[in-house]
Design an enzyme around this catalytic site. Sequence first.
Site, PDB file in Angstrom:
ATOM      1  N   GLU A   1      46.594  81.581  20.223  1.00 37.73           N
ATOM      2  CA  GLU A   1      46.568  81.073  18.838  1.00 37.73           C
ATOM      3  C   GLU A   1      47.171  79.656  18.741  1.00 37.73           C
ATOM      4  O   GLU A   1      48.123  79.347  19.455  1.00 37.73           O
ATOM      5  CB  GLU A   1      47.391  82.038  17.963  1.00 37.73           C
ATOM      6  CG  GLU A   1      47.432  81.679  16.491  1.00 37.73           C
ATOM      7  CD  GLU A   1      48.329  82.626  15.670  1.00 37.73           C
ATOM      8  OE1 GLU A   1      49.158  83.345  16.248  1.00 37.73           O
ATOM      9  OE2 GLU A   1      48.191  82.603  14.435  1.00 37.73           O
TER      10      GLU A   1
ATOM     11  N   LYS B   1      42.170  82.640  10.003  1.00 37.71           N
ATOM     12  CA  LYS B   1      43.083  83.795   9.930  1.00 37.71           C
ATOM     13  C   LYS B   1      43.159  84.323   8.502  1.00 37.71           C
ATOM     14  O   LYS B   1      43.426  83.568   7.562  1.00 37.71           O
ATOM     15  CB  LYS B   1      44.452  83.341  10.413  1.00 37.71           C
ATOM     16  CG  LYS B   1      45.482  84.442  10.602  1.00 37.71           C
ATOM     17  CD  LYS B   1      46.734  83.822  11.235  1.00 37.71           C
ATOM     18  CE  LYS B   1      47.753  84.851  11.638  1.00 37.71           C
ATOM     19  NZ  LYS B   1      48.919  84.217  12.298  1.00 37.71           N
TER      20      LYS B   1
ATOM     21  N   CYS C   1      46.266  87.283  15.642  1.00 38.82           N
ATOM     22  CA  CYS C   1      47.684  87.658  15.670  1.00 38.82           C
ATOM     23  C   CYS C   1      48.087  88.659  14.573  1.00 38.82           C
ATOM     24  O   CYS C   1      47.754  89.834  14.656  1.00 38.82           O
ATOM     25  CB  CYS C   1      48.517  86.386  15.628  1.00 38.82           C
ATOM     26  SG  CYS C   1      50.182  86.611  16.283  1.00 38.82           S
TER      27      CYS C   1
END
Length: 263
Positions: free
Chosen positions: A41, A110, A144
């Site tokens: 990431e 995200k 994540c």
Amino acid sequence: MKIGCIQLNVGFGKVEENFARAEEKIREAASLGAEIIVLPEMWNTGYALEKLPELADVDGERTKTFLQGLTKELGVHIVGGSVSTKKGDKFYNTMYTFDNKGKQVGEYSKAHLFRLMDEHLYLEAGDEMNRFALGDIEAAGVICYDIRFPEWLRAHALDGAKVLFVPAQWPTPRIDHWKTLLQARAIENQCFVIAINRIAKKIENFNGQSMIIQPWGEVLWVGAEDEEVAVIDVDFSIVDEVRGRIPVYDDRRPGLYSGVVMK
Ligand SMILES: NC(=O)CCC(=O)C(=O)O
């Protein structure tokens, strides 16, 4: 299929260094036979959130050119981790995926911003899914903190994904959560989870331990606690066999959940 896992040592705010290092590691993974290469990431800037106005990749152009060039030249698929991007006047944590012919097959920002690392103060959340195919491999990618939202990963699995890619910057103090959540997401969705964490040795506290987990929950590989390029063999064909063993997808009762649980 050989998966090239790149646990990159990401420099804080060091964009030039990070691009050079990522390229070196991608070339190394390809030379070791990797067919799909995965990055962690926010590998272009790290969490240099205050510096995003100077450092974020405008419309992801630099990253897209970089990934397209390497996928074409090396003939590998690249799940490009994520990078900080600027789109209009907003900033995002964006994942780009290119297939082994240099075609962009995915763009995802995200969806769940992680307050503990101040993402909500600097970034906008995306609200699109991230389903793509790499050749005949049906896949998806989340980033994540997204793994703490099982319904989000389930949505991708229900949409046909058999492999979930998870680039991350997951800090050492919660590494037990990382391992348990990834294993749970693989077992409940009966899919492969390929999760690549970063390394940081100085101020920040990230010690890798990336994971590849099989659809029955077996841990196929755990990364070192240092920078590493590993190439791991996986057999994606076992997904259908595992889904046949316990027919979770057939036994779901969505009508029940939508009224009671999924508010
Ligand atoms: N970069 C992230 O999203 C970190 C997520 C995390 O550490 C967690 O505990 O969740």
